[in-house]
Motif scaffolding. Structure first.
Motif, PDB file in Angstrom:
ATOM      1  N   MET A 165       0.775  -1.168   0.013  1.00 36.25           N
ATOM      2  CA  MET A 165      -0.068   0.044   0.053  1.00 36.25           C
ATOM      3  C   MET A 165       0.743   1.335   0.149  1.00 36.25           C
ATOM      4  O   MET A 165       0.303   2.402  -0.345  1.00 36.25           O
ATOM      5  N   ILE A 166       2.161   1.139   0.693  1.00 30.86           N
ATOM      6  CA  ILE A 166       2.789   2.583   0.792  1.00 30.86           C
ATOM      7  C   ILE A 166       2.950   3.188  -0.577  1.00 30.86           C
ATOM      8  O   ILE A 166       2.869   4.669  -0.588  1.00 30.86           O
ATOM      9  N   GLY A 167       3.438   2.560  -1.437  1.00 26.86           N
ATOM     10  CA  GLY A 167       3.468   3.248  -2.917  1.00 26.86           C
ATOM     11  C   GLY A 167       2.176   4.046  -3.383  1.00 26.86           C
ATOM     12  O   GLY A 167       2.308   5.028  -3.486  1.00 26.86           O
ATOM     13  N   TRP A 168       1.011   3.455  -3.259  1.00 29.99           N
ATOM     14  CA  TRP A 168      -0.179   4.329  -3.410  1.00 29.99           C
ATOM     15  C   TRP A 168      -0.469   5.256  -2.554  1.00 29.99           C
ATOM     16  O   TRP A 168      -0.940   6.381  -3.041  1.00 29.99           O
ATOM     17  N   ILE A 169      -0.238   5.016  -1.248  1.00 27.75           N
ATOM     18  CA  ILE A 169      -0.453   6.229  -0.416  1.00 27.75           C
ATOM     19  C   ILE A 169       0.479   7.303  -0.679  1.00 27.75           C
ATOM     20  O   ILE A 169       0.043   8.314  -0.425  1.00 27.75           O
ATOM     21  N   MET A 170       1.936   7.112  -0.850  1.00 26.55           N
ATOM     22  CA  MET A 170       2.487   8.171  -1.194  1.00 26.55           C
ATOM     23  C   MET A 170       2.204   8.899  -2.401  1.00 26.55           C
ATOM     24  O   MET A 170       2.188  10.077  -2.388  1.00 26.55           O
ATOM     25  N   ILE A 171       1.763   8.082  -3.613  1.00 27.63           N
ATOM     26  CA  ILE A 171       1.363   9.050  -4.721  1.00 27.63           C
ATOM     27  C   ILE A 171      -0.024   9.725  -4.421  1.00 27.63           C
ATOM     28  O   ILE A 171      -0.043  11.000  -4.820  1.00 27.63           O
ATOM     29  N   GLY A 172      -0.731   9.298  -3.393  1.00 29.14           N
ATOM     30  CA  GLY A 172      -1.918  10.211  -2.870  1.00 29.14           C
ATOM     31  C   GLY A 172      -1.404  11.201  -2.091  1.00 29.14           C
ATOM     32  O   GLY A 172      -2.044  12.346  -2.343  1.00 29.14           O
ATOM     33  N   PHE A 173      -0.415  11.214  -1.313  1.00 30.97           N
ATOM     34  CA  PHE A 173       0.056  12.445  -0.848  1.00 30.97           C
ATOM     35  C   PHE A 173       0.723  13.599  -1.770  1.00 30.97           C
ATOM     36  O   PHE A 173       0.520  14.707  -1.537  1.00 30.97           O
ATOM     37  N   TYR A 174       1.298  12.736  -2.685  1.00 33.19           N
ATOM     38  CA  TYR A 174       1.886  13.916  -3.702  1.00 33.19           C
ATOM     39  C   TYR A 174       0.790  14.818  -4.421  1.00 33.19           C
ATOM     40  O   TYR A 174       0.492  15.818  -4.623  1.00 33.19           O
ATOM     41  N   ALA A 175      -0.369  13.897  -4.662  1.00 32.65           N
ATOM     42  CA  ALA A 175      -1.668  14.507  -5.448  1.00 32.65           C
ATOM     43  C   ALA A 175      -2.081  15.671  -4.511  1.00 32.65           C
ATOM     44  O   ALA A 175      -2.661  16.720  -5.089  1.00 32.65           O
ATOM     45  N   ILE A 176      -2.199  15.288  -3.233  1.00 36.39           N
ATOM     46  CA  ILE A 176      -2.771  16.275  -2.232  1.00 36.39           C
ATOM     47  C   ILE A 176      -2.077  17.664  -1.865  1.00 36.39           C
ATOM     48  O   ILE A 176      -2.497  18.726  -2.108  1.00 36.39           O
ATOM     49  N   PHE A 177      -0.970  17.290  -1.732  1.00 42.32           N
ATOM     50  CA  PHE A 177      -0.062  18.406  -1.247  1.00 42.32           C
ATOM     51  C   PHE A 177       0.868  19.074  -2.583  1.00 42.32           C
ATOM     52  O   PHE A 177       1.541  20.045  -2.145  1.00 42.32           O
ATOM     53  N   ARG A 178       1.016  18.719  -3.615  1.00 43.64           N
ATOM     54  CA  ARG A 178       1.553  19.401  -4.659  1.00 43.64           C
ATOM     55  C   ARG A 178       1.306  20.776  -5.027  1.00 43.64           C
ATOM     56  O   ARG A 178       2.048  21.555  -5.262  1.00 43.64           O
ATOM     57  N   ARG A 179      -0.048  21.124  -4.593  1.00 45.44           N
ATOM     58  CA  ARG A 179      -0.589  22.225  -4.981  1.00 45.44           C
ATOM     59  C   ARG A 179       0.107  23.518  -3.945  1.00 45.44           C
ATOM     60  O   ARG A 179       0.371  24.379  -4.712  1.00 45.44           O
ATOM     61  N   ASN A 180       0.634  23.010  -2.899  1.00 49.65           N
ATOM     62  CA  ASN A 180       1.139  24.091  -1.833  1.00 49.65           C
ATOM     63  C   ASN A 180       2.497  24.406  -2.524  1.00 49.65           C
ATOM     64  O   ASN A 180       3.042  25.248  -1.988  1.00 49.65           O
ATOM     65  N   PHE A 181       3.094  23.611  -3.312  1.00 49.94           N
ATOM     66  CA  PHE A 181       4.536  23.936  -3.952  1.00 49.94           C
ATOM     67  C   PHE A 181       4.374  24.442  -5.420  1.00 49.94           C
ATOM     68  O   PHE A 181       5.498  24.727  -6.034  1.00 49.94           O
ATOM     69  N   LEU A 182       3.408  24.957  -5.919  1.00 47.70           N
ATOM     70  CA  LEU A 182       3.244  25.477  -7.221  1.00 47.70           C
ATOM     71  C   LEU A 182       3.825  26.848  -7.117  1.00 47.70           C
ATOM     72  O   LEU A 182       3.799  27.689  -6.223  1.00 47.70           O
TER      73      LEU A 182
END
Length: 305
Positions: A288-305
């Motif tokens: 699961m950890i791979g999918w969870i971390m991809i999910g974290f990227y999808a959520i938090f990437r906006r804060n780094f634009l």
């Protein structure tokens, strides 16, 4: 989508493309192109690797930006392949469910709602980080030697960092997957401590290079209002996450996108809680950890634009 790009794309550079590339073409013609030109800040990003891609395509096509759009499509295809491969390696389902999940994922990956990305060559930078992250995680689940995994992941994180501003998150996203999948026990971690120390050293070096002489863009908003107005910040985050499915709805797109984003966050939190509840199940954690971390990227990437 590839057929639509070929049919409807137009060979006209647009907006930021005029700020990013013409000066480089001029300097190449004058034999004055330097490292500083390639790694120079553009908005919040240092687009080193996209610049190299654009220069290569420009040389081969006389700067026909339609080929940049096709390059975007190819990157999206690579993301699709990575997601399919992760499905096969982690979910271990029969062929039909795997293909069905791949089909559903492709509906989102190749969504027409992001037409700005498909028909604007510079948006290649948006796809670079997720390509690097999914490729790195796919490599982690492979049977490669752990040292090769570290090397591949480091290279991909470097590419991600110097492609788009939120690409630096790749270092944080990939490392937990690398640790939990590659190291089966604490003793394994201790045996590979030099690899992890090397990871930290390379990451630190990247951050130093990235922020050396960094100038905050004049139009970049301050982060302070986000904390002063938490309700609006939360609504923005939810609407941003839900917009691929909420845009174009007959009811208010903002309300619908916010609702969809809330559902997505709810599902993601449930998955995280499920994983925490079964944290002792090493097999489940590894899958699961791979999918969870991809999910974290999808959520938090906006804060780094």
């Amino acid at each position: 989508m590839g057929i639509l790009i070929i049919t409807y794309s137009v060979n006209i550079p647009y907006w930021d493309q005029w700020n990013l590339m013409p000066q480089l073409f001029i300097k190449i013609s004058q034999n004055s192109l330097s490292w500083q030109d390639l790694i120079a800040q553009h908005n919040e990003s240092r687009k080193l690797f996209p610049r190299l891609i654009f220069l290569g395509l420009g040389y081969l096509t006389n700067w026909d930006v339609r080929y940049e759009m096709l390059a975007i499509f190819l990157l999206a295809c690579l993301v699709s392949v990575n997601i399919y491969r992760l499905n096969r390696l982690t979910l271990r389902l029969n062929l039909f469910p795997t293909l069905l999940l791949g089909f559903l994922a492709n509906i989102l990956i190749f969504s027409g709602i992001q037409y700005d990305n498909w028909f604007w060559g510079i948006q290649l930078v948006v796809f670079m980080p997720i390509v690097c992250i999914t490729t790195a995680i796919s490599a982690i689940y492979s049977r490669l030697n752990i040292r090769y995994k570290f090397l591949i992941c480091m290279m991909l994180c470097i590419i991600s960092t110097f492609s788009y501003s939120n690409g630096m998150i790749a270092w944080v996203i990939v490392l937990p997957v690398l640790i939990l999948v590659s190291a089966k026990s604490r003793s394994d971690l201790l045996k590979q401590k030099w690899l992890f120390l090397s990871w930290i050293a390379v990451f630190t070096t990247n951050i130093i290079i990235y922020f050396y002489d960094y100038q905050k863009p004049e139009l970049a908003p301050s982060i302070i209002p986000a904390f002063q107005n938490p309700e609006q910040t939360l609504q923005f985050l939810l609407a941003f996450l839900g917009s691929p499915l909420g845009s174009g709805a007959q009811i208010s797109p903002l309300i619908y996108s916010t609702f969809i984003g809330g559902v997505e966050i709810g599902i993601f939190l449930c998955l995280c809680l499920y994983l925490i509840k079964h944290i002792q199940d090493n097999s489940l954690l590894e899958r699961m950890i791979g999918w969870i971390m991809i999910g974290f990227y999808a959520i938090f990437r906006r804060n780094f634009l």
